[in-house]
Motif scaffolding. Structure first.
Motif, PDB file in Angstrom:
ATOM      1  N   THR A   1     -10.904  -2.279   0.078  1.00  0.00           N
ATOM      2  CA  THR A   1     -10.685  -1.113   0.934  1.00  0.00           C
ATOM      3  C   THR A   1     -11.547   0.053   0.481  1.00  0.00           C
ATOM      4  OG1 THR A   1      -8.406  -1.813   1.251  1.00  0.00           O
ATOM      5  CG2 THR A   1      -8.932   0.438   1.853  1.00  0.00           C
TER       6      THR A   1
ATOM      7  N   ARG B   1     -14.626   1.503   2.597  1.00  0.00           N
ATOM      8  CA  ARG B   1     -14.563   2.902   3.026  1.00  0.00           C
ATOM      9  C   ARG B   1     -15.834   3.653   2.647  1.00  0.00           C
ATOM     10  NH1 ARG B   1      -9.875   6.993   1.758  1.00  0.00           N
ATOM     11  NH2 ARG B   1     -10.419   8.508   3.313  1.00  0.00           N
TER      12      ARG B   1
ATOM     13  N   ARG C   1       0.848  -1.185   0.000  1.00  0.00           N
ATOM     14  CA  ARG C   1       0.000   0.000   0.000  1.00  0.00           C
ATOM     15  C   ARG C   1       0.884   1.236   0.000  1.00  0.00           C
ATOM     16  NH1 ARG C   1      -4.828  -0.744  -0.323  1.00  0.00           N
ATOM     17  NH2 ARG C   1      -6.097  -2.301   0.649  1.00  0.00           N
TER      18      ARG C   1
END
Length: 176
Positions: free
Chosen positions: A81, A85, A63
């Motif tokens: 992710t 989110r 990342r």
């Protein structure tokens, strides 16, 4: 993030530049927080490079600024992710406590702001786009049953829509 050819002379030049930067600025590279990522380098050459730099060898995917970087094409699971989110942004606010206009503005500003960072970096797979649409559609209508197709909602206001950016088109525009 610094890039160089995968040979010892190029890496030495890079390390000399970092040394000169340290001498001028007083800032030092933290070896414990630095990694080297390689592709198609023979093991003996890699051993020399790692010895020269004193950095650890990093493994992909990694990342960087919250975005997954990989040597190969990202899988749908690598985008979890982003989807999580967006789901978290929606779960923070209960749909019942906001008016329709409030939910629409939340989608337009907050959620599309979260998406934008990813959209300018990667072409999103259709399955990921559909998951994001599902989250937004359910939140906007406060129900799983939407009275109007999402594609219609994404038209400009002058064309009868609500002015929400259509993710697929926005993705192509940002990548160009």
């Amino acid at each position: 993030m610094l890039f160089s050819r995968g040979d010892l002379p190029s890496v030495r030049i890079l390390m000399d530049c970092l040394q000169e930067f340290r001498d001028v600025s007083g800032l030092v590279v933290n070896s414990a927080k630095s990694n080297i990522f390689t592709a198609d380098i023979q093991q003996h050459e890699l051993d020399y490079i790692l010895e020269e730099t004193q950095f650890a060898r990093g493994e992909m995917p990694v990342r960087y600024l919250g975005i997954p970087l990989a040597a190969k094409r990202l899988l749908i699971t690598d985008f979890s992710t982003l989807v999580d989110r967006i789901g978290a942004c929606i779960r923070k606010r209960t749909a019942k406590s906001l008016s329709f206009a409030g939910r629409l503005e939340l989608i337009r500003s907050v959620i599309q702001g979260v998406e934008c960072f990813w959209l300018q970096t990667f072409p999103l797979p259709a399955a990921v786009i559909e998951k994001i649409h599902r989250h937004c559609r359910t939140f906007l209508w406060n129900s799983k049953m939407a009275p109007v197709a999402w594609e219609e909602i994404c038209h400009l206001k002058q064309e009868g829509g609500l002015g929400i950016q259509y993710i697929q088109s926005w993705n192509v525009a940002l990548l160009s």
